[in-house]
Design a protein around this motif. Structure first.
Motif, PDB file in Angstrom:
ATOM      1  N   ARG A  29      32.637 -45.126  38.098  1.00  0.00           N
ATOM      2  CA  ARG A  29      34.000 -44.986  38.611  1.00  0.00           C
ATOM      3  C   ARG A  29      34.536 -43.587  38.327  1.00  0.00           C
ATOM      4  O   ARG A  29      35.187 -42.979  39.159  1.00  0.00           O
ATOM      5  CB  ARG A  29      34.916 -46.031  37.971  1.00  0.00           C
ATOM      6  N   LEU A  30      34.248 -43.072  37.115  1.00  0.00           N
ATOM      7  CA  LEU A  30      34.791 -41.767  36.729  1.00  0.00           C
ATOM      8  C   LEU A  30      34.206 -40.625  37.551  1.00  0.00           C
ATOM      9  O   LEU A  30      34.863 -39.601  37.736  1.00  0.00           O
ATOM     10  CB  LEU A  30      34.521 -41.513  35.238  1.00  0.00           C
ATOM     11  N   VAL A  31      32.961 -40.787  38.009  1.00  0.00           N
ATOM     12  CA  VAL A  31      32.406 -39.714  38.827  1.00  0.00           C
ATOM     13  C   VAL A  31      32.526 -40.027  40.322  1.00  0.00           C
ATOM     14  O   VAL A  31      31.961 -39.324  41.150  1.00  0.00           O
ATOM     15  CB  VAL A  31      30.927 -39.402  38.457  1.00  0.00           C
ATOM     16  N   GLY A  32      33.280 -41.087  40.618  1.00  0.00           N
ATOM     17  CA  GLY A  32      33.590 -41.365  42.020  1.00  0.00           C
ATOM     18  C   GLY A  32      32.478 -42.051  42.792  1.00  0.00           C
ATOM     19  O   GLY A  32      32.505 -42.081  44.021  1.00  0.00           O
ATOM     20  N   SER A  92      30.591 -31.296  32.543  1.00  0.00           N
ATOM     21  CA  SER A  92      30.470 -30.584  33.814  1.00  0.00           C
ATOM     22  C   SER A  92      29.021 -30.458  34.258  1.00  0.00           C
ATOM     23  O   SER A  92      28.747 -30.369  35.450  1.00  0.00           O
ATOM     24  CB  SER A  92      31.111 -29.203  33.686  1.00  0.00           C
ATOM     25  N   SER A  93      28.098 -30.437  33.301  1.00  0.00           N
ATOM     26  CA  SER A  93      26.705 -30.228  33.720  1.00  0.00           C
ATOM     27  C   SER A  93      25.984 -31.531  34.072  1.00  0.00           C
ATOM     28  O   SER A  93      25.053 -31.519  34.885  1.00  0.00           O
ATOM     29  CB  SER A  93      25.953 -29.449  32.640  1.00  0.00           C
ATOM     30  N   ASN A  94      26.415 -32.657  33.476  1.00  0.00           N
ATOM     31  CA  ASN A  94      25.667 -33.885  33.779  1.00  0.00           C
ATOM     32  C   ASN A  94      26.393 -34.828  34.733  1.00  0.00           C
ATOM     33  O   ASN A  94      25.932 -35.928  34.997  1.00  0.00           O
ATOM     34  CB  ASN A  94      25.273 -34.613  32.486  1.00  0.00           C
ATOM     35  N   ALA A  95      27.546 -34.398  35.249  1.00  0.00           N
ATOM     36  CA  ALA A  95      28.355 -35.296  36.080  1.00  0.00           C
ATOM     37  C   ALA A  95      27.592 -35.775  37.304  1.00  0.00           C
ATOM     38  O   ALA A  95      27.678 -36.952  37.689  1.00  0.00           O
ATOM     39  CB  ALA A  95      29.644 -34.591  36.496  1.00  0.00           C
ATOM     40  N   ASN A  96      26.845 -34.870  37.918  1.00  0.00           N
ATOM     41  CA  ASN A  96      26.124 -35.239  39.124  1.00  0.00           C
ATOM     42  C   ASN A  96      25.091 -36.317  38.825  1.00  0.00           C
ATOM     43  O   ASN A  96      24.974 -37.313  39.552  1.00  0.00           O
ATOM     44  CB  ASN A  96      25.465 -33.989  39.721  1.00  0.00           C
ATOM     45  N   ALA A  97      24.334 -36.122  37.716  1.00  0.00           N
ATOM     46  CA  ALA A  97      23.304 -37.094  37.339  1.00  0.00           C
ATOM     47  C   ALA A  97      23.935 -38.435  36.999  1.00  0.00           C
ATOM     48  O   ALA A  97      23.344 -39.496  37.240  1.00  0.00           O
ATOM     49  CB  ALA A  97      22.518 -36.545  36.146  1.00  0.00           C
ATOM     50  N   LYS A 117      26.179 -39.992  38.402  1.00  0.00           N
ATOM     51  CA  LYS A 117      26.487 -40.817  39.579  1.00  0.00           C
ATOM     52  C   LYS A 117      25.508 -41.984  39.682  1.00  0.00           C
ATOM     53  O   LYS A 117      25.826 -43.014  40.255  1.00  0.00           O
ATOM     54  CB  LYS A 117      26.426 -39.963  40.850  1.00  0.00           C
ATOM     55  N   ALA A 118      24.307 -41.769  39.125  1.00  0.00           N
ATOM     56  CA  ALA A 118      23.279 -42.811  39.190  1.00  0.00           C
ATOM     57  C   ALA A 118      23.290 -43.696  37.957  1.00  0.00           C
ATOM     58  O   ALA A 118      22.364 -44.481  37.753  1.00  0.00           O
ATOM     59  CB  ALA A 118      21.902 -42.148  39.361  1.00  0.00           C
ATOM     60  N   SER A 119      24.337 -43.570  37.130  1.00  0.00           N
ATOM     61  CA  SER A 119      24.390 -44.327  35.881  1.00  0.00           C
ATOM     62  C   SER A 119      24.463 -45.827  36.141  1.00  0.00           C
ATOM     63  O   SER A 119      24.874 -46.287  37.215  1.00  0.00           O
ATOM     64  CB  SER A 119      25.605 -43.879  35.080  1.00  0.00           C
TER      65      SER A 119
END
Lengths: 398, 346
Positions: free
Chosen positions: B282-285, B266-271, B273-275
C-alpha cells in the motif's frame, strides 16, 4: 488653493444649477472614500471569517507573559498587553525626545559651522553632512550597534568614570538617585520656574519703559539654584546615590547590579538617529541663515552690534521663520525612523507591540492598526506643537 | 444552513470515496489550495531564513533540511516532482501572517505547536516532524555547566515572536532570577550579539542551538546546557478551513515516518512493490487506493519515498551527517525507543 480651482472647474463643467454643481463633487468624493474604506473593511472581515479569525481588542486585557528589557514604568510578565503597549510607546517617545534634543543642538552647530569663515570648520561640517546624510540610516544603526558599541570592553574591564559610572558592552551604568521628600524638591523647581517667568516679564517691561537693563539671567540662575538648595537645608529633602556594583555571576561572567543601566541599544539608536537627522537640520539652518538678506547683517553691524548679538538678535529671529517648517519635517522623520529600533533589540512599540505581542496573540490587523494610529498621533502632536511655535515666531503685523 | 449543506457534501464525499467511485477531480474541486497548487505547478512553502538542518539555502539557492523535505514530500505527492517547490524565507514574526494571508500554502519552519496558535489565529497544525525542547547555550569558559548555576543579572539573547520568549520568562520567574531579555528580529543578529558578549546566554530550541553553534566563529568555545526547559513539538502548519489540503500535508509527513518503520527507503522502494506485506505494498502504491482518498494520484507515496526518502534518510542527510545532532534522541521511531508514532496509512 488648487483644490478650489479644480472644484470650480468641475462646477463649470457640470454648470446648470449652481448649488448642485457646488455640492455634487464633494458629496461624490465623500461617498467614494467611504466606499473604498468600507470595501477594505468588509473584505478584511469576510476573509477573516473564512479563516476562522475573529476581530477584537479584548486581548489587550490579557496577561502578556513576556518580559521587556527596558521600561520606564513598572512592568512584569504578569502585566497586560495594554501595559506592554504603553511600555513600547514610552520607549519610542523617550528615544524620539533624546534624538530630537541632540539632533537639534548638533544640527544648529553644524549648520552655523558650515557658514563659518574659518575654512577648516566649514569643510569639516560639510564633510560631516555629506557622509552622514548619504548612508542609509539602517546601516548606520548596525554600524553603531554591532561595530562601534561592540568594541566596548566586557563589564569586568569596563571603562571607569571616577568610580561612579561604568561603560561596558552591556551598557552605561550610572548611579541611581534615591530621594526622600522628592515632592517638596519637585514643587520648589516648579516655584522657581514660575518665579523666573515673572522676573523675565518684569525685566522686559522695565527695559521697554525705562530703558534700564536688569540682569535677569543671573537672577534666574540664582533662583533655580537657591530655592531647591533651601529645600535640602530646611525642607527635609535629602538625596543619596545607589552606585552600580560589579558582581560576579560565574567564573567569567560579570555584570553591574544596582544603579541605572542605560542599555547599549538605546545609546546606539539615539546616536544613529541624532547624527543622521542632524545633517538635515544643519541644512535647514544653513538655508535659514542664508535666507536673511545681507543688508540686515550690515545694518545691524552699522549700529554697533557685536557678531554674537547680530546672530542672536537680528539674523536668528528672521532665520527661524525659514528654519522651523522644514525642521518640523525632520522631527517627524526622526520619530518615525525610530521604528528601526526593532533591528537592534531596542524595545520600542514596533519590537514590543507590533513584534512580540503580535506574534503571541496573532492579532495582526488590530495591532498594526493600533501601531499606525500611535505613530499618527505622535506625528500630529509634534506637528501641532511646531505649528504653534511657528505661528508664535511669525511676523506679527501690528 | 450553509454549514449543513457543507457537512452534507462532505459526508456524501466520504461515501463516494468509500464506494470507490471517487475521482481525483472531486477532492480537488473541494480543496481550493490543492486546485491552485495543481494549476500553478508548484507548492508554495514558507521556511526559515536559514537554520542549518531544518531549512537552509546553499550558495546556489538550493534549500535543504528536514522542514524543507516536508514541502518536497507534498510536491512529490501532489505534483509528482519533489523539486517543484517555491520557498519563501520568513522571519518568526512574519510567518503566520504570510500563511493566513495566502502568500504560502504550507508553513514548515520549525514552528512550535501550541494551543493558542492552533485554536486562535486561523492555523492548523498537521503533525510533528521534530520533537524539540528549549535549552541554553553559554560560553564554555564561563564555568557554567547547569542552569542551576544561573544568577540574577544575567542577560539572555533571544529571537522575537517565538515561544522561547515565553518559556524563558516562565523559567526565570519560577526560579526567582531577574534577567535582562535582549530581543532581536533575526536569528543572525541574536547570534552576533551573543557572540560579541552582549549576552551571557543564548536561548532557543536545542536543535536551533546546535545548528547555530556550527555557524559561530569558534563552535568549541560554547556549550549547550543539559537542561531542557520546555516541550517544543515542531511541525508543519496550514491554513484553517481546507481539510483536504491539511490531510495531504499530514499524510505526506506520516508516510515518510511510516516508510522508515517498514524499512522502505528511496533505493529499495521499487523492489518493495513486489513485497508480500500488504501494508508495504500500500505504501509504495502497489495496492489499495490511498491516493484517491486524498484526491491525488495513487503514486503519491511512492513518489515521496523515491524522491525525498523516508524520515530516517531525511534526518541522517540533514541533521545527523551535518554534525548538528548525531543522536536522534526522541526523534527515533517508537519501535526503537523514540516517540515517533504515527497513525497507520491504510
Amino acid at each position: 488653493m488648487d483644490i478650489k480651482n479644480t472644484t470650480k472647474g468641475f462646477t463649470n463643467f457640470f454648470s446648470g444649477s449652481s448649488t448642485f454643481g457646488k455640492y455634487f463633487p464633494q458629496t461624490l468624493t465623500v461617498f467614494v472614500i467611504i466606499f473604498i474604506f468600507g470595501y477594505f473593511a468588509y473584505n478584511a472581515q469576510v476573509n477573516m471569517d473564512n479563516r476562522g479569525i475573529d476581530f477584537g481588542l479584548r486581548f489587550l486585557g490579557e496577561e502578556a507573559s513576556f518580559d521587556i528589557q527596558f521600561s520606564l514604568i513598572e512592568y512584569s510578565g504578569a502585566s497586560s498587553y495594554a501595559r506592554a503597549y504603553l511600555v513600547g510607546v514610552l520607549n519610542t517617545i523617550l528615544v524620539a525626545v533624546i534624538g530630537i534634543f541632540f539632533a537639534t543642538i548638533l544640527g544648529v552647530v553644524i549648520g552655523i559651522s558650515r557658514l563659518s569663515s574659518n575654512y577648516l570648520i566649514a569643510k569639516v561640517a560639510e564633510w560631516y553632512i555629506e557622509i552622514f546624510r548619504n548612508i542609509p540610516l539602517l546601516l548606520q544603526l548596525f554600524f553603531w550597534y554591532f561595530a562601534a558599541l561592540r568594541a566596548l570592553p566586557l563589564p569586568k574591564e569596563a571603562i571607569n568614570f571616577f568610580d561612579i559610572a561604568y561603560l561596558s558592552v552591556k551598557g552605561l551604568y550610572i548611579p541611581k538617585f534615591i530621594w526622600t521628600n522628592f515632592d517638596i524638591f519637585f514643587y520648589s523647581i516648579i516655584a522657581s520656574i514660575v518665579a523666573i517667568i515673572f522676573v523675565f516679564k518684569y525685566a522686559r517691561n522695565q527695559q521697554e519703559q525705562t530703558g534700564k537693563r536688569i540682569p535677569s539671567f543671573l537672577i534666574s540662575l540664582g533662583i533655580i539654584v537657591l530655592l531647591p538648595l533651601l529645600t535640602f537645608l530646611i525642607g527635609g529633602v535629602s538625596l543619596s546615590f545607589e552606585y552600580p556594583l560589579l558582581t560576579q555571576l560565574s567564573k567569567t561572567i560579570f555584570n553591574y547590579i544596582g544603579g541605572v543601566a542605560i542599555i547599549p541599544e538605546l545609546m546606539a539608536l539615539a546616536l544613529a538617529l541624532s547624527l543622521y537627522t542632524a545633517t538635515f537640520i544643519a541644512e535647514c539652518v544653513r538655508a535659514g541663515i542664508m535666507g536673511v538678506t545681507k543688508g540686515q547683517k550690515e545694518a545691524a553691524a552699522s549700529i554697533g552690534l557685536t557678531p554674537g548679538q547680530i546672530l542672536r538678535l537680528v539674523v536668528m529671529p528672521q532665520a527661524l521663520r525659514i528654519i522651523i517648517p522644514p525642521t518640523t519635517n525632520q522631527y517627524l522623520n526622526l520619530t518615525k525612523n525610530s521604528s528601526l529600533a526593532a533591528a537592534i533589540a531596542y524595545p520600542d512599540i514596533v519590537l514590543v507591540f507590533a513584534g512580540t505581542a503580535m506574534m503571541q496573540t496573532g492579532r495582526a490587523i488590530e495591532i498594526v492598526s493600533i501601531t499606525m494610529l500611535t505613530y499618527l498621533s505622535l506625528s500630529i502632536a509634534i506637528s501641532i506643537f511646531m505649528n504653534w511655535y511657528n505661528k508664535k515666531i511669525a511676523i506679527k503685523e501690528k | 444552513m450553509y454549514k449543513y449543506i457543507k457537512q452534507l457534501t462532505s459526508l456524501l464525499a466520504v461515501f463516494v470515496v468509500l464506494f470507490a467511485f471517487a475521482n481525483e477531480a472531486m477532492a480537488a474541486k473541494k480543496s481550493k489550495t490543492l486546485k491552485n497548487t495543481i494549476k500553478k505547478g508548484f507548492v508554495r512553502c514558507g521556511v526559515s531564513q536559514g537554520l542549518p538542518g531544518f531549512s537552509n539555502a546553499d550558495a546556489s539557492g538550493n534549500w535543504t533540511g528536514v522542514d524543507v523535505d516536508v514541502c518536497r514530500a507534498v510536491a512529490a505527492a501532489v505534483l509528482g516532482d519533489a523539486s517543484k517547490v517555491k520557498f519563501t524565507p520568513l522571519s518568526a514574526k512574519e510567518r503566520f501572517t504570510a500563511l493566513t494571508a495566502g502568500e504560502i500554502d504550507i508553513l514548515s519552519r520549525n514552528t512550535t505547536w501550541t494551543l493558542s496558535r492552533d485554536a486562535d489565529i486561523g492555523l492548523t497544525f498537521v503533525g510533528v516532524n521534530f520533537y524539540d525542547g528549549q535549552g541554553f547555550m553559554v560560553r564554555k569558559d564561563s564555568g557554567i555547566t547547569s542552569t542551576s548555576q544561573f544568577k540574577s543579572g544575567l542577560s539572555a539573547c533571544v529571537n522575537i515572536g517565538t515561544t522561547t520568549e515565553l518559556n524563558m520568562r516562565d523559567f526565570f520567574t519560577s526560579k526567582g532570577i531577574s534577567y535582562e531579555p535582549v530581543v532581536f528580529e533575526k536569528a543572525d543578529e541574536v547570534v552576533a550579539a551573543y557572540d560579541s558578549g552582549r549576552c551571557d546566554t543564548y536561548t532557543t530550541d536545542k536543535s536551533g542551538l546546535a545548528a547555530q553553534r556550527t555557524k559561530m566563529k569558534d563552535p568549541d568555545a560554547h556549550i549547550v546546557l543539559p537542561e531542557t526547559i520546555s516541550k517544543e513539538p515542531l511541525g508543519p502548519v496550514v491554513r484553517q478551513g481546507d481539510s483536504v489540503w491539511e490531510d495531504i500535508v499530514r499524510w505526506s509527513l506520516y508516510v515518510m515516518i511510516e516508510a522508515e518503520e517498514y524499512g522502505i527507503n528511496s533505493s529499495n522502494a521499487n523492489a518493495m512493490k513486489a513485497s508480500e506485506n500488504p501494508q508495504i505494498k500500500r505504501l509504495v502504491g502497489a495496492e489499495g487506493e490511498l491516493g484517491a482518498a486524498l484526491g491525488i494520484g495513487n503514486e503519491w507515496s511512492y513518489n515521496i519515498i523515491t524522491q525525498v526518502g523516508n524520515y530516517g534518510e531525511s534526518y541522517k542527510r540533514n541533521i545527523a551527517d551535518t554534525g548538528i545532532l548525531p543522536d536522534r534522541g526522541p526523534n527515533q521511531l517508537w519501535t526503537k525507543g523514540g516517540i515517533l508514532y504515527v497513525a497507520p496509512a491504510r
